[in-house]
Design an enzyme around this catalytic site. Structure first.
Site, PDB file in Angstrom:
ATOM      1  N   ASP A  53      -4.779  -7.692 -10.547  1.00  0.00           N
ATOM      2  CA  ASP A  53      -5.185  -6.235 -11.298  1.00  0.00           C
ATOM      3  C   ASP A  53      -6.578  -6.803 -11.813  1.00  0.00           C
ATOM      4  OD1 ASP A  53      -4.276  -3.716 -10.952  1.00  0.00           O
ATOM      5  OD2 ASP A  53      -6.087  -4.062 -11.962  1.00  0.00           O
ATOM      6  N   ASN A 106      -3.073  -4.813  -1.602  1.00  0.00           N
ATOM      7  CA  ASN A 106      -2.972  -2.852  -2.214  1.00  0.00           C
ATOM      8  C   ASN A 106      -4.178  -2.564  -2.460  1.00  0.00           C
ATOM      9  OD1 ASN A 106      -1.590  -0.424  -2.446  1.00  0.00           O
ATOM     10  ND2 ASN A 106      -1.457  -1.829  -4.802  1.00  0.00           N
ATOM     11  N   TYR A 172     -14.029   5.625   2.113  1.00  0.00           N
ATOM     12  CA  TYR A 172     -13.067   4.688   2.241  1.00  0.00           C
ATOM     13  C   TYR A 172     -11.946   5.210   3.790  1.00  0.00           C
ATOM     14  CZ  TYR A 172      -8.266   5.778   0.667  1.00  0.00           C
ATOM     15  OH  TYR A 172      -7.443   5.612   0.532  1.00  0.00           O
ATOM     16  N   LYS A 176     -10.198   2.389   5.353  1.00  0.00           N
ATOM     17  CA  LYS A 176      -9.217   2.141   5.750  1.00  0.00           C
ATOM     18  C   LYS A 176      -8.894   1.935   7.467  1.00  0.00           C
ATOM     19  CE  LYS A 176      -7.605   2.561   1.446  1.00  0.00           C
ATOM     20  NZ  LYS A 176      -6.827   1.617   0.935  1.00  0.00           N
ATOM     21  N   ILE A 205      -0.250  10.761  -1.712  1.00  0.00           N
ATOM     22  CA  ILE A 205       1.389  10.367  -2.728  1.00  0.00           C
ATOM     23  C   ILE A 205       0.955  10.496  -4.600  1.00  0.00           C
ATOM     24  CG2 ILE A 205       2.426   8.420  -3.238  1.00  0.00           C
ATOM     25  CD1 ILE A 205       2.609   9.308  -0.725  1.00  0.00           C
ATOM     26  N   THR A 207       0.234   9.540  -7.463  1.00  0.00           N
ATOM     27  CA  THR A 207      -0.490   8.367  -8.764  1.00  0.00           C
ATOM     28  C   THR A 207      -1.243   7.977  -9.722  1.00  0.00           C
ATOM     29  OG1 THR A 207      -2.117   6.888  -7.320  1.00  0.00           O
ATOM     30  CG2 THR A 207       0.002   6.697  -6.312  1.00  0.00           C
TER      31      THR A 207
END
Ligand SMILES: NC(=O)c1ccc[n+]([C@@H]2O[C@H](COP(=O)([O-])OP(=O)(O)OC[C@H]3O[C@@H](n4cnc5c(N)ncnc54)[C@H](O)[C@@H]3O)[C@@H](O)[C@H]2O)c1
Length: 264
Positions: A53, A106, A172, A176, A205, A207
């Site tokens: 990260d 990811n 985005y 993707k 999701i 997060t």
């Protein structure tokens, strides 16, 4: 009789439990959200984890948690937009753990929403650099390592925005859709070389990426989902570890929606 039933059910549990002992996994975006959950889950299933990260503090925190549970992990700070840093995280993982068997590719950002004519140039380049180029560099250097060691399994994080249009998220959505294309292309290239490559396409999701959205908008999102709730990182980790495990040995080139029915 009861003991027999128990023995059978334990056996069944064992059969369906993904086992990753002695596997080495690289997880990008491991400091938060889905990456953090997957890194932790992989370690509980026996894998040694290299957590990647940009966020040094949170990344180290995840690794300390894994180590405190008696498992092996290292944190490697890297910006996935820089091919040299991607090459380094692969090399450092191999130097530390000897190989790379599993890769959760990811790391990503969503960026702020803007109509196509209004999006800033930096928003376009940041989003494409992290979400698409970061994934491509990861594939390139990890596949080089997996070819040498004889195989492996990879999961890329795409998105529902990689399957259909999403107004106000042009960069985005483009990035993707690119991840979906990269997944299918690389899967075909390496299908006969014992490297499986799949993608997940999450809907909404829970997060940190999504939690910043204001509560009214969150409610609207929930109502629009057929299952009527957002997904959890636990549900993401269930799918990712399955795809990375040998139980998914006949699955490659798949892009699996995990979105409560949103794209059905
Ligand atoms: N949360 C959702 O609803 C959702 C839906 C569909 C797809 N996704 C995708 O899932 C992935 C994970 O998202 P999340 O929700 O867990 O987000 P998150 O913000 O919780 O975690 C993303 C992590 O990626 C790291 N990162 C960002 N840019 C980086 C870079 N250049 N180099 C290295 N690390 C970097 C961040 O520091 C962070 O730790 C992303 O690719 C995202 O696009 C998320």
């Amino acid at each position: 009789m009861l003991r027999l039933v128990k023995a059978i059910s334990n056996k069944e549990e064992e059969m369906f439990m993904v086992k990753l002992d002695n596997k080495v996994a690289i997880v990008t975006g491991a400091a938060s959200g889905m990456g953090r959950e997957v890194a932790t889950r992989l370690s509980t299933l026996g894998a040694k984890v290299a957590a990647i990260d940009m966020n040094n503090e949170k990344g180290n925190e995840v690794v300390e948690e894994i180590k405190a549970a008696g498992r092996e992990a290292i944190f490697l700070q890297a910006n996935v937009t820089d091919p040299q840093e991607v090459k380094n995280y692969v090399e450092e993982t191999i130097a530390h753990f000897g190989q790379v068997d599993l890769f959760y590719n990811n790391a990503g950002i969503v960026g702020s929403s803007a109509m196509t004519a209004e999006i800033s140039d930096s928003q376009i380049s940041d989003t494409i650099n992290i979400n698409l180029k970061g994934v491509l560099y990861g594939l390139k250097y990890v596949i080089q390592a997996m070819e040498k060691s004889g195989g492996g399994a990879i999961v890329n994080t795409a998105s529902g925005a990689g399957l259909e249009g999403t107004p106000s998220l042009i960069a985005y959505g483009s990035s993707k859709h690119g991840v979906v294309g990269a997944t299918k292309t690389a899967a075909l290239e390496y299908a006969d070389k014992n490297i499986r490559i799949n993608a997940i396409a999450p809907g909404s999701i829970k997060t940190p990426m999504i939690e910043n959205i204001d509560p009214k908008q969150q409610k609207e999102i929930e109502v629009s989902i057929p299952i009527k709730r957002q997904g959890t990182v636990t549900e993401i980790a269930d799918l990712v570890v399955y795809l990375l495990g040998d139980e998914a040995s006949y699955i490659t080139g798949a892009v699996i929606p995990i979105d409560g029915g949103y794209t059905a």
